[in-house]
Design a protein around this motif. Structure first.
Motif, short mmCIF file in Angstrom:
data_model
loop_
_atom_site.label_atom_id
_atom_site.label_comp_id
_atom_site.label_asym_id
_atom_site.label_seq_id
_atom_site.Cartn_x
_atom_site.Cartn_y
_atom_site.Cartn_z
N CYS A 144 0.83 -1.22 0.00
CA CYS A 144 0.00 0.00 0.00
C CYS A 144 0.85 1.25 0.00
N SER A 145 2.14 1.11 -0.12
CA SER A 145 3.02 2.27 -0.03
C SER A 145 3.48 2.70 -1.40
N PRO A 146 3.40 3.98 -1.74
CA PRO A 146 3.92 4.46 -3.01
C PRO A 146 5.42 4.24 -3.14
N GLN A 147 6.15 4.26 -2.01
CA GLN A 147 7.58 4.00 -2.06
C GLN A 147 7.86 2.58 -2.50
N ASP A 148 7.08 1.66 -1.95
CA ASP A 148 7.24 0.28 -2.39
C ASP A 148 6.90 0.15 -3.87
N LEU A 149 5.91 0.90 -4.30
CA LEU A 149 5.57 0.86 -5.71
C LEU A 149 6.72 1.36 -6.56
N ALA A 150 7.38 2.41 -6.10
CA ALA A 150 8.50 2.95 -6.86
C ALA A 150 9.63 1.94 -6.96
N ILE A 151 9.84 1.26 -5.86
CA ILE A 151 10.91 0.26 -5.86
C ILE A 151 10.55 -0.85 -6.83
#
Length: 1862
Positions: free
Chosen positions: A497-504
Motif C-alpha cells: 500500500c506504499s507508493p515508495q514500495d511501488l517505486a521500488i
C-alpha cells in the motif's frame, strides 16, 4: 459497372462481410474494446463513398433519386409487437456485398424527378475520436485520384445549416453537439438559440462554441467575459472595450442561458435540490437525462419529459435503478426543472426535444442525408438517436457501433436491445407515401476478436463483466466472450500500500536512479483529474499519466492502474463482490450469464481478515454499475501488461480477493529485506527518442498537450516541445475565463510561441481569442487566408481592409455589400467600377478568373445609380450639401426631384423643374403646395394654365388664413372683418375655379366653409348640390355637413323638410358605417373622400396613419383636440382607427340631434293630422269640447289634404324608425367586428333606437290610415285618381324591406303561435298585396301550415281544430287558406270570393273563439268589403235592376281592395260585370248573406259579435261597437231591396237586446235608442243616415248596377234623399218589449209554470208549445234565449223555483202562456240534470276518464277518434245512439274500463250535438282539469240533451213521465 473499393489493410472475413453488408435495415454492430468497431465503421463509409464517386465521375451527374419524406409522432407502445430483449446470436449476412446505393441499378427505371450526390455524416460524442476518423478518412482520399476535389474542400468552413453544405464537403465528421447546432439552424424559426438570417448563431452560447483546428485550439466564445451563471467574477478589460467601441464593433450578444452539464449539476445544483435524498448525483443525473427526459417516450409528450405516472411505469430492465423509489427521484427532477427555469438554464435534452418538435412539424426536410454513421452509440440517449433517425431520408442505411460495457458517459444509460425497441417504434412514425421507410433490424452483429489485448488481460476484463452480469444484467448488452489473438502474462496485483514500495517495484534492479523513467508505450491511469494532481512527483514527472476517460480510444503496451479503488465513488459497495465470490465458491459450476468459466482458489476463502460480505441491494449499490464500467475500460487499454496498485487496503480488499481467488492475477509484494519476489520484472521500460516523439504526436492528436510536452521532452524534440507548450498554454488560457485579462495575456504569449514555431494560423487563432482581431487578421492575410482575414478585419472595424480581402478572393459581391452596409459609398462605387473594368479585362484571357468573378457578381441592388443615391442620402444626413448636389447630378431627373422634394430642398427643386422648361409653373405650384409653401405656390399658379391648381392654391391659402385668424382672435383683440373678407374672397375664387373645372367636391368644400363663416343657407344648399354631383359617387359626408347648417336654420319643418331629413339621417348612418369598415374598394374610396372633407389625408408611408395639416383650418379641429397641442409641427399624425372612432362619435352626436328634431317635427304633423279618439267616439265636436284641454289632434271630419298629410307623416315616422333600426343594427355589427371597437360608441348607438319603435309607428299607421278603427277613409280611396295619390305616398316611403321582414317573421313563427289567431295572415295578405311584396308567396305559406297541421302532434286538440275543418268528403279546409281563396278570387270571380269568405266567416263563427278572429277593425273592414261586393254582385245577377244602399265609405273600399290585386288584374267592378247569371248562384246568395249577417247576431253560428262587443267591461270600445252597429244597419237597410227577409229577425232581435253603459257616447246611445224605437226599415235607414252624418259628415248612397264602359264602372250611385222606397214596417220582425221588460216577462213565465202545475193543464200547454216550436223552426228561426245561454245558466236550485212561484201569483196573463211553456221546457232540463248527477255514477266515470286523458295527453297523443269530426257529421239517428250505448255496455268489464270511458265520452258528445241541433242551442264548454265538479256538470248536460233530442216519441214519453211525477 460496379467498382469495388480497396481497403488499406486486410480485415477478417467477418469484418469484410459487415463492411459490405446490404442496407436492408439499420446495422447494429457491437463489440468490446479493441475489436475494430470504429475501423469497420470508417471502412464501410469509405467503401460506399469511393464506389459512388467512381460511378458519378463516369456518368457526370448525380444518380441517387430523391425520396419523399414524412413524419408522424412516436407511436404508442405496442406491448404485443415490442421486440423482446433477447440476446442475439452472432450471425451476419454477407451474400449481398454491394453498397445500398448500387441497388439502384437493379431496380426498374422510375422517374424520381430530382437526383442528388451521396451525402454521408459520421457522428460521435468524442471530439478526439471525431478528429481522428476525419484525419484517417482524408488520408484515404489523398491516396485516390478520384477524390482530389474532396481533398481541396477538406478545410472549408462548414455552413451553419445542413441545406447549405456543398456536395464536395460531404462526408461530414461531426460531434453530436455540432450536429445539434446545425439542426437548430437548419430547421428554421423558432430557433432554440438566437440566429441570424443565414442560420449562424446570433448569440454566443457558452460551451457550444465553434470548433477550432483539429489539434484542439478552439475559438473561444468572444463574449465569455460575463460572469458564470453561478456568480463568478467578471473582470472585463475596459481598455479592450474602449478599443472595440472606438472601432465601431458590433459585439455579438451573449445568450443569457447556460448549459447544465453533469459537473454543474453535481457541484452546484444537487446540493440545493437533494434535500434528504441520499442518492449519488450521477445516478439521479442518469435517470433524468436517460429516462425522464432522454427516452423516446419523453419526446412524444408536449412537455418534453415523462409524467410521474409514465416514469414509474418504465420497465425495470430498461431502467434498473430506483425501481422502488421512483416517486422520490421524480420529485428531485421536478425541483431540478424548477431550479433550471428560475436560473435561465438549459440542458442538452431541452435542445433535443425542441429539435424533435420542429422536425415533427415539417412536411419536407430541406436537406438530403443518405447515410448516417454513429460511433460510440452507447454515449447517446434514446432521444438523440430518435432525432438522428429522422434527419435522413434513408434510415435503413444507418450504421451504429458501440459497447455498453464502455458506457462511462455521465448521465447515459444505454443498451443495444433498447435501440432495437427504438427502431420498432420509429418504424411506425416514418413513412414515405404508402411505403414504410424504416425496417426494424432483426439482429445485432458482434465482433469478438480483440486486436489490442491478449488472453490474460481479456480474462481479467471478463471477470469484471461477470460482476456486471451478476449485479446489473439489464444495464449493458451481454455478448460472447472476447477472444485474444495470443495468450499473455497475467496482470500484476501489487499488494503493498506504499507508493515508495511501488517505486521500488517499478524500478526493479535499477534502484539507484533518482527518478523512475517510464517508456513511451506505458501509461498510468487514474480515476479523475483530482487523482492526477495527487500523483507522487516521482511517478508523474517522467511518465504518461491519464484519466480513464482521457485514455478512451488509446492503447498502450503496459498500464499501471493507480489508486482506482481509493479514488472510487463506491466505498462499502465493493463488499458485495465478496458475496458473489462466496456464491461462486459454493457452486463451482455456477455459470449464470457469466462471460467466462470460473476456477476458484478455495484457500483464498479461508484467509484471516477477509472482507465482510454484503448482500446486494439494487437501489443502494447502483454506483457500482458505472465504477465497474470504468474499471473494464481501464483494463482494456493495455496490450501486454496490467499492473494494479491501490493504497486503500479496505476498499480494494473485495476486488483484490476476487481477482486472486479467480486466479486471474499474479501477486507481487516487497519482502522485508527490500527484495521483491519479482525483482527480475521491471515495469518502467525506457523507449527510444523516436518512440517518444511518435507518442507525443499521438497525444497531440488527442489534445493531451501536457502529456505531449513530456513526450517531446523525453524524445528530445525541442521544436515540437515548444509547439506542445504553446498548445498547452493556449489550452490553459481557456480555463482562465474568470480572469479575462490574464486569459488574454496567456493567449498572446501562446501566439508568440506559435509564431516562433512557424504556426502562423495557430498564432492567429490565439490572437483572435485574445481579442487582438486586427493582428490576427494581418497574420491570416500574410498566409493568404483572406477569408479568415476578412472576417477578423470586419470584426475589428477595418471595413476597407475587409473589402480588400474580399476583392482578392474575387468576392466583389461581398466587398460591395460590406462597403454599402458600412456607408462607405464612395469606396463601394470605386469597387464596383473596378469590378466592371476587371470583367472587361478578363474576357477572352483568364476564363477561370472570369468564372469566379461572374459567380460573385454584385447583386442587382448594387448598381452605380443606387450607390450614388445612397451617397446622396449619406451626404444629406451629414449636411454636406455641395457633395450631395454633386452626387445628385449622377441620378435621373425624376429621382433628383423626388429627393429634393422629400428633403425640403424646395428652392433647388424649383430651379431643377424650371431648368430647360421641363415643367410648367402649374407643376411647380403643385409641388410647392404639397410642401406648404402656399403663397409661392399661388404665385406660380397665377402664371400657369391649370385653373384647378389655381383653385387649390386659393383654397389652401384661405384655410391657412382662417386658421391664423382664429389663433390670433384667441390671444389679442383685433378687427377680423378685413381678414374675414380676404378669406371669403379666396374661398370664392377657389369655388369659381373648381366649378369651372367641374371639381365638384372641392367646390363643395369651399362653399361649405363660406356657409359656415357667413351662416347662409344659400351657400349651404349650394355646397350640398356640389357634393351630390361628385363623381363617381356623392360625398355624403359633405352633404351631411351642409345639411347640418340647413337643419339648424329651420325652426319648424314642413313635411318636405321631414322627408329630406329622414334621407339625411339614412345618409349619415351610411357615412358612419363606411368610416368604421371600408371593406370594399368603393367604400375605401368613399372613406378617403370623407376624411379629405375633414382635412385628413392618407399617409403614403403607413396606410394605417392619417395626416392633418396643423396650420390649416380643418373641419376635424373641433373633433380632434390633439391638433391644438402640436403647435410646432406642420403635420399631425393620427391612427386610422382612432380617427374613425372619434369622427363616428362626433357624427353620432349630430345624428342624435337630427333624430330628436325629426321626431318632434313628425310628431307635430301626426298629432295635427289624425283624429282625436274622443271625436271618433262622438264625445266632442271641437277641440274646446274635448276632455283633454291640451289635445292637439284633429276634431273635425277628415278632408283629403289633412288625411294625406297625416298618412305621409306616419309613413315618414315608420321609415325613420326603420332606417334607425336597420342602420344602428348594421353599425353594431361593424363596431363589434372591428378589434378597436369602443364601448362608448356602443352605448351611444344603443340610445338611438328602440327595438319596438318601428313596430309601434307601423301599428299607428295601420290603426289610423290603412285599416282605421272607426271607418274606412273614403277621402283617400274613393276613386282611381285619389287611390293613385295614396299609392304614391306608400311607395315613396320605401317600406318594402320592413314589410317583408315583418311578414317573414310572422311566417317563420312556431306553429303553435301561428295557430292562435288568423289575424297575422289576414294582415299579411293586406300588406303583401298593398305594398306589392314580390318575394313572399302566401299561398305557399298556408299550404305549408296546412301540411304541418295534418299530422302535427304539437298542438292541443282545441287549437288544432280551431284552425282546420273537414268537409263531408274529407276535404281539408284551412282557415288561412279559406280567406286567401276569398281574397284571390276577387280578381276573377267575385261571387266565388263572397262564397269563400262566407265559408271563412262560418268556420270562425262556429268555432266561437274570439282570439282566433282577426283584430276587430280588420275583420269589420273585410266584412264591409265583402258585403259591398255581395250586394253589388247580387244586383248584377238580379233579373230586374236591383237597387241597394251603401255608405260612401263602403263604396270607397272597392278601389282600395282593387289596388291590392296583382298587377295587371281587372278592377272588382269589372270582374263583377263579367259574372254571368246563374240560378244556383242566385239561390245560394241568400244563404251566404245570412252567414255574413249571422256572425253579427249569432244566427246559425255560435259567435255573436254584438254580444262580444257590447258586453259590459271597463275597456268598452265604443268605436268598434258603433262600426259593427252601422254594419248591421246597412244589412237591414237592404232588406226588401236585395236581401231576403230571414236576416231581419235575428238581427233585430239581437239589436233589441243590446245595452250600453251609462257613460256611453251620446251619438251611439241615441242611435241605439232610436233603433229600438224603430217601427220599420225606413226608421232604421233614417237612424243610419243620422249616425253617418254625425260620425264623419258621411252620407248614404242609393246604388244600382248599370255598366258604364267609358268609366269602366257598374255601380251607379247618388246620395239618398228620400226614404219613401223603404218599408215603414218590418217584414218579419215583430216588435217586442224592451229588454228590461223582457226580463221581467221571463221571471213571470217561471211563476206561471207553478200555476200550470197546480191546475193540471201543463200537458196541454206543452203540446201546444211543441206545435208552435215546430212551426217556428220550419221558418228558420232559432231560440233567441239560447244564443246567449251557457251551461252555468241552466242550473237552478229550490230557492229559485220558490221565487218563481211567488212571482207567478202576480203575473197571470193568459196571452203569455206560449212563452211560459218555453220556460217550462228549460225547467225540466234542469230537473233532469239534477237527477243524472244524483242517481248515476256519471261523476265517477268522468273523473276516471279525465285522469286517463290527462295521462294520454302528457305523452304527446291526440285522441284519434275525433280527428275527422265536424258538426255536420255529429248528428246521429236513434238507432245509432242505441248502437253506441250497446257498445258502451259491452265493454263495461273491469279490465276494459279505460276504453269504455273513452267510448262514453264520445257517446255523450255526439248526443249533445244532436240535442243542440234539434232541441236547443246548447253549447259545449271547455273542461277545466282542475274542477271535476264542472266537468261532471257538463257531462250530465249532455245526457239531458239526449233525453230531449234523441227522437220525438221518446221526448213525448219523457214529458208525460215528468208530468205524472209532478
Amino acid at each position: 459497372m460496379i467498382k469495388k473499393a480497396d481497403l488499406p489493410f486486410k480485415v477478417t472475413d467477418k469484418e469484410h462481410a459487415i463492411i459490405h453488408l446490404s442496407g436492408e435495415a439499420p446495422i447494429l454492430l457491437l463489440g468490446r474494446s479493441g475489436t475494430g468497431k470504429t475501423t469497420s465503421c470508417l471502412y464501410r463509409l469509405w467503401t460506399n463513398f469511393i464506389s459512388y464517386w467512381r460511378i458519378a465521375q463516369e456518368t457526370g451527374a448525380p444518380f441517387l433519386p430523391r425520396l419523399d419524406w414524412a413524419f408522424a409522432a412516436p407511436a404508442e407502445d405496442d406491448e404485443d409487437g415490442n421486440p423482446e430483449d433477447d440476446e442475439q446470436a452472432d450471425s451476419y449476412e454477407a451474400a449481398d456485398v454491394q453498397p445500398s446505393f448500387e441497388r439502384q441499378d437493379e431496380e426498374e427505371d422510375q422517374d424520381y424527378g430530382e437526383y442528388d450526390h451521396l451525402h454521408q455524416i459520421f457522428v460521435t460524442k468524442n471530439p478526439v475520436l471525431c478528429t481522428e476518423v476525419h484525419k484517417n478518412f482524408y488520408e484515404l482520399c489523398r491516396a485516390c485520384d478520384e477524390t482530389a476535389d474532396h481533398v481541396d474542400a477538406e478545410y472549408q468552413e462548414i455552413p451553419p445549416r445542413l441545406q447549405d453544405v456543398e456536395d464536395l464537403s460531404y462526408p461530414l465528421f461531426l460531434t453530436s453537439k455540432h450536429l445539434l447546432m446545425m439542426l437548430d439552424g437548419s430547421l428554421g424559426q423558432p430557433y432554440f438559440f438566437e440566429r441570424d438570417e443565414d442560420g449562424s448563431l446570433g448569440v454566443t452560447v457558452r460551451g457550444w462554441e465553434e470548433q477550432g483546428d483539429v489539434l484542439g485550439i478552439s475559438l473561444m466564445d468572444q463574449d465569455s467575459d460575463d460572469e458564470d451563471f453561478m456568480g463568478m467574477n467578471n473582470d472585463y478589460d475596459e481598455d479592450v472595450q474602449q478599443q472595440e467601441a472606438a472601432a465601431g464593433l458590433r459585439q455579438q450578444k451573449l445568450d443569457p442561458r447556460k448549459e447544465v452539464t453533469y459537473e454543474v449539476f453535481a457541484s452546484t445544483i444537487w446540493p440545493k435540490i437533494k434535500k434528504k435524498a441520499k442518492y449519488h448525483p450521477s445516478l439521479v443525473w442518469t435517470e433524468i437525462m436517460s429516462f425522464i427526459k432522454g427516452s423516446f417516450e419523453a419526446l412524444a409528450t408536449s412537455e418534453g419529459h415523462l409524467s410521474e405516472k409514465d416514469y414509474i411505469e418504465v420497465g425495470r430492465k430498461k431502467a434498473p435503478n430506483f425501481s422502488g423509489v421512483r416517486e422520490t427521484v421524480y420529485q428531485v427532477f421536478e425541483r431540478y426543472d424548477h431550479f433550471k427555469k428560475q436560473n435561465l438554464l438549459f440542458d442538452e435534452a431541452d435542445l433535443v426535444s425542441d429539435i424533435f418538435k420542429r422536425l415533427k412539424s415539417m412536411d419536407e426536410l430541406p436537406w438530403i442525408v443518405h447515410q448516417l454513421y454513429v460511433d460510440e452509440t452507447q454515449d447517446f440517449t434514446q432521444a438523440e438517436l430518435s432525432v438522428l433517425l429522422r434527419i435522413t431520408q434513408h434510415p435503413n442505411d444507418m450504421f451504429l457501433t458501440g459497447d455498453t460495457a464502455q458506457g462511462i458517459m455521465r448521465g447515459i444509460s444505454f443498451r443495444f436491445c433498447d435501440l432495437k425497441s427504438l427502431f420498432f417504434h420509429a418504424k411506425k412514425s416514418l413513412a414515405a407515401g404508402n411505403q414504410t421507410m424504416l425496417n426494424e433490424p432483426k439482429q445485432v452483429y458482434q465482433l469478438t476478436h480483440s486486436y489490442r489485448s491478449h488472453g490474460g488481460i481479456l480474462a481479467l476484463a471478463s471477470a469484471v463483466l461477470d460482476l456486471m452480469v451478476e449485479f446489473f444484467p439489464e444495464s449493458f448488452d451481454k455478448l460472447k466472450k472476447d477472444q485474444g489473438l495470443l495468450d499473455g502474462p497475467l496482470p500484476l496485483l501489487m499488494e503493498s500500500c506504499s507508493p515508495q514500495d511501488l517505486a521500488i517495484l517499478l524500478q526493479g534492479n535499477n534502484r539507484k536512479a533518482s527518478h523512475i523513467e517510464f517508456g513511451a508505450h506505458q501509461a498510468i491511469l487514474v480515476v479523475n483529474d483530482e487523482a492526477k494532481e495527487k500523483m507522487p512527483d516521482m511517478l508523474s514527472r517522467h511518465s504518461i499519466v491519464l484519466t480513464i476517460y482521457e485514455s478512451k480510444g488509446l492503447e498502450f503496451d503496459d498500464i499501471l492502474l493507480y489508486n482506482f479503488f481509493t479514488d472510487s465513488q463506491a466505498t462499502k459497495e465493493w463488499r458485495v463482490v465478496t458475496t458473489f465470490l462466496e456464491t461462486l465458491a459454493a457452486c463451482p459450476h455456477y455459470e449464470k450469464q457469466a462471460e467466462s468459466l470460473h476456477v476458484i482458489d478455495a484457500e483464498m476463502l479461508t484467509q484471516p481478515n477477509r472482507p465482510r460480505a454484503l448482500a446486494f441491494e439494487a437501489n443502494e449499490h447502483k454506483i457500482l454499475n458505472s465504477e465497474l464500467k470504468y474499471l473494464y475500460t481501464a483494463l482494456t487499454r493495455a496490450r501486454v501488461n496490467v499492473w494494479i496498485f491501490d493504497e486503500d487496503e479496505e476498499k480494494r480488499a473485495p476486488m483484490f480477493e476476487y481477482f486472486k481467488a479467480r486466479q486471474l492475477v499474479r501477486c507481487i509484494s516487497q519482502s522485508e529485506d527490500g527484495n521483491s519476489e519479482f525483482t527480475h520484472m521491471v515495469f518502467a521500460m525506457k523507449s527510444s527518442p523516436e518512440d517518444w516523439v511518435k507518442r507525443g504526436d499521438e497525444m497531440m492528436s488527442q489534445a493531451l498537450y501536457e502529456v505531449a510536452v513530456n513526450c517531446y521532452r523525453m524524445g528530445g524534440d525541442d521544436n515540437k516541445e515548444q509547439l506542445a507548450v504553446a498548445h498547452c498554454q493556449a489550452q490553459g488560457a481557456l480555463k482562465l475565463k474568470d480572469t479575462p485579462r490574464k486569459m488574454r495575456e496567456e493567449f498572446v504569449c501562446s501566439a508568440h510561441k506559435f509564431l516562433h514555431c512557424g504556426e502562423v494560423i495557430k498564432a492567429a487563432t490565439c490572437l483572435q481569442n485574445a481579442r487582438e482581431f486586427e493582428l490576427a487578421a494581418k497574420l491570416f492575410q500574410r498566409v493568404k487566408k483572406f477569408q479568415e482575414a476578412a472576417r477578423l478585419f470586419q470584426r475589428s472595424g477595418k471595413h476597407a481592409d475587409t473589402s480588400d480581402c474580399y476583392e482578392k478572393l474575387g468576392w466583389y459581391n461581398r466587398a460591395v455589400e460590406l462597403l454599402d452596409k458600412e456607408e462607405l459609398h464612395e469606396l463601394a462605387i470605386d469597387c464596383l467600377k473596378r469590378y466592371q473594368t476587371k470583367i472587361q479585362e478578363m474576357r477572352g484571357t483568364d476564363r477561370e478568373m472570369l468564372k469566379v468573378l461572374e459567380s460573385n457578381k454584385p447583386g442587382a441592388q448594387f448598381t452605380l445609380e443606387i450607390l450614388y443615391f445612397k451617397l446622396v442620402k449619406f451626404n444629406h444626413k451629414h449636411r454636406n450639401k455641395p457633395k450631395m448636389l454633386s452626387a445628385l447630378d449622377h441620378l435621373p431627373y425624376v429621382d433628383q426631384l423626388e429627393f429634393l422634394e422629400k428633403h425640403q430642398y424646395l428652392h433647388e427643386a424649383v430651379q431643377l423643374m424650371l431648368r430647360g422648361g421641363q415643367s410648367s409653373h402649374s407643376n411647380v405650384a403643385q409641388m410647392l403646395l404639397r410642401h406648404g409653401a402656399t403663397r409661392d405656390a399661388l404665385h406660380h399658379a397665377e402664371k400657369g394654365p391649370d385653373v384647378d391648381v389655381r383653385g387649390k392654391c386659393h383654397h389652401t391659402l384661405a384655410l391657412e388664413l382662417y386658421f391664423e385668424m382664429e389663433e390670433k382672435s384667441q390671444h389679442e383683440e383685433l378687427h377680423i372683418d378685413s381678414s374675414k373678407k380676404e378669406i371669403v374672397s379666396h374661398f370664392q375664387k377657389a369655388a369659381s375655379a373648381f366649378e369651372e373645372t367641374e371639381n365638384n367636391n372641392s367646390a363643395g368644400m369651399a362653399s361649405l366653409v363660406i356657409a359656415m363663416m357667413q351662416n347662409r343657407i344659400s351657400d349651404a344648399q349650394k355646397a350640398f348640390g356640389f357634393f351630390r354631383k361628385v363623381s363617381p359617387f356623392a360625398n355624403e359626408a359633405g352633404m351631411v355637413e351642409a345639411m347640418k347648417i340647413i337643419v339648424r336654420s329651420v325652426s319648424n319643418g314642413q313635411l318636405s323638410d321631414c322627408q329630406w331629413l329622414v334621407t339625411a339621417i339614412e345618409t349619415l348612418l351610411t357615412v358612419i358605417s363606411t368610416l368604421w369598415k371600408p371593406d370594399s374598394r368603393e367604400k375605401h374610396s368613399r372613406c378617403t373622400l370623407y376624411l379629405k372633407l375633414y382635412g385628413l389625408h392618407q399617409d403614403d408611408k403607413d396606410p394605417n396613419q392619417l395626416i392633418a395639416y396643423r396650420r390649416q383650418k380643418n373641419l376635424c379641429a373641433d373633433v380632434l383636440s390633439e391638433i391644438s397641442r402640436w403647435k410646432d409641427k406642420r403635420t399631425v399624425h393620427f391612427n386610422n382607427q382612432d380617427i374613425s372612432f372619434k369622427l363616428s362619435l362626433y357624427l353620432v352626436g349630430v345624428l342624435k340631434e337630427w333624430i330628436k328634431i325629426c321626431r318632434n317635427w313628425l310628431d307635430n304633423h301626426v298629432s295635427r293630422n289624425i283624429q282625436c279618439r274622443s271625436f271618433q267616439e262622438g264625445r266632442c265636436i271641437g277641440s274646446r269640447s274635448c276632455d283633454n284641454n291640451k289635445c292637439r289632434h284633429l276634431h273635425e271630419p277628415f278632408i283629403r289634404e289633412t288625411a294625406l298629410k297625416g298618412l305621409k307623416a306616419l309613413l315618414l315616422k315608420v321609415k325613420l324608425e326603420d332606417v334607425l333600426h336597420r342602420g344602428v343594427k348594421s353599425l353594431w355589427d361593424v363596431v363589434l367586428n372591428v378589434p378597436s371597437g369602443k364601448k362608448t360608441l356602443n352605448d351611444e348607438l344603443t340610445a338611438l333606437t328602440d327595438d319596438t319603435a318601428t313596430s309601434a309607428a307601423f301599428e299607428k299607421l295601420m290603426k289610423h290610415f290603412v285599416v282605421p278603427e272607426s271607418h274606412h277613409l273614403r277621402n283617400l280611396t274613393e276613386n282611381e285618381v285619389v287611390m293613385r295619390m295614396f299609392r304614391d305616398a306608400l311607395d315613396s316611403a320605401n317600406l318594402k324591406s320592413f314589410i317583408q321582414e315583418m311578414v317573414n317573421c310572422w311566417c317563420c313563427s312556431p306553429l303553435q303561435v301561428q295557430c292562435k289567431s288568423s289575424d297575422w295572415f289576414v294582415r299579411a295578405t293586406i300588406l303583401v298585396s298593398l305594398f306589392k311584396i314580390q318575394h313572399i308567396d302566401l299561398k305557399k305559406v298556408y299550404f305549408n301550415i296546412k301540411r304541418q297541421l295534418q299530422g302535427s302532434d304539437l298542438l292541443d286538440e282545441q287549437t288544432r281544430y280551431a284552425f282546420i275543418s273537414f268537409e263531408r268528403d274529407s276535404v281539408i279546409i284551412h282557415l288561412c287558406g279559406q280567406f286567401y281563396e276569398a281574397f284571390d278570387a276577387l280578381k276573377d270571380d267575385p261571387i266565388s270570393s263572397v262564397f269563400a269568405y262566407s265559408k271563412f266567416v262560418k268556420i270562425l263563427g262556429d268555432r266561437n273563439i274570439p282570439m282566433l278572429f282577426p283584430k276587430m277593425p280588420l275583420f269589420l273592414f273585410w266584412h264591409e268589403v265583402f258585403i259591398t261586393v255581395a250586394l253589388t254582385s247580387f244586383a248584377k245577377l238580379s233579373s230586374e235592376p236591383g237597387r241597394f244602399v251603401l255608405p260612401a265609405t263602403y263604396l270607397a273600399t272597392l278601389p282600395f281592395v282593387s289596388a291590392m290585386l296583382p298587377p295587371g288584374s281587372r278592377s272588382i267592378q269589372w270582374s263583377i260585370n263579367s259574372v254571368s247569371r246563374d240560378k244556383e248562384s242566385i239561390k245560394s246568395f241568400g244563404v251566404h248573406i245570412q252567414h255574413l249577417a249571422g256572425v253579427l247576431c249569432g244566427s246559425k253560428m255560435r259567435m255573436n259579435l254584438f254580444s262580444y262587443l257590447f258586453r259590459p267591461r271597463r275597456d268598452f270600445d265604443y268605436i268598434k261597437a258603433e262600426r259593427c252597429l252601422i254594419l248591421a244597419l246597412v244589412v237591414l237597410a237592404n232588406v226588401g231591396l236585395l236581401l231576403d227577409p230571414p236576416v231581419e229577425v235575428p238581427l233585430m232581435e239581437a239589436l233589441m237586446r243590446l245595452e250600453l253603459p251609462e257613460d256611453a257616447p251620446t251619438r251611439l246611445k241615441n242611435g241605439l235608442q232610436s233603433i229600438k224605437k224603430s217601427h220599420g226599415i225606413a226608421d232604421l235607414v233614417d237612424v243610419l243616415q243620422r249616425m253617418l252624418k254625425e260620425r264623419e259628415d258621411e252620407y248614404l248612397l242609393l246604388c244600382e248596377w248599370k255598366w258604364n264602359p267609358q268609366r269602366k264602372e257598374g255601380i251607379q250611385h247618388q246620395q239618398l234623399k228620400s226614404l219613401g222606397m223603404f218599408p215603414s214596417a218590418f217584414v218579419n220582425f215583430v216588435h217586442t218589449l224592451p229588454h228590461a221588460e223582457h226580463e221581467k216577462e221571463n221571471k213571470a213565465a217561471r211563476v206561471l209554470l207553478r200555476r200550470h202545475i197546480e191546475t193540471g193543464n201543463l200537458k196541454q200547454s206543452c203540446e201546444k208549445q211543441m206545435l208552435k216550436d215546430k212551426h217556428y223552426h220550419s221558418e228558420g228561426d232559432v231560440l233567441g234565449e239560447w244564443s246567449a245561454t251557457n251551461e252555468e245558466d241552466i242550473s237552478s236550485n229550490a230557492e229559485e223555483a220558490q221565487r218563481e212561484k211567488d212571482e207567478f201569483i202576480n203575473y197571470l196573463p193568459e196571452e203569455q202562456e206560449d212563452r211560459s211553456a218555453r220556460v217550462l221546457q228549460r225547467f225540466f232540463r234542469n230537473l233532469t240534470l239534477r237527477g243524472h248527477i244524483e242517481t248515476g255514477n256519471l261523476k265517477q266515470r268522468c273523473e276516471q276518464q279525465m285522469l286517463k286523458e290527462q295521462h294520454y295527453h302528457s305523452e304527446g297523443h291526440v285522441p284519434h277518434e275525433d280527428c275527422a269530426t265536424n258538426e255536420e257529421e255529429i248528428s246521429i239517428s236513434a238507432e245509432e245512439a242505441q248502437r253506441e250505448k250497446d257498445e258502451f255496455d259491452k265493454y263495461l268489464r273491469e279490465e276494459q274500463e279505460d276504453r269504455s270511458a273513452r267510448v262514453l265520452q264520445r257517446f255523450f258528445r255526439r248526443l249533445t250535438f244532436t240535442g243542440r241541433i234539434e232541441g236547443g242551442n246548447i253549447r259545449e264548454k271547455d273542461v277545466n282539469n282542475n274542477n271535476l265538479r264542472k266537468y261532471s256538470h257538463s257531462m250530465t248536460l249532455q245526457r239531458i240533451s239526449v233525453e230531449f233530442a234523441g227522437h220525438r216519441s221518446k221526448q213525448k214519453k219523457l214529458t208525460n213521465h215528468h208530468l205524472s211525477l209532478i
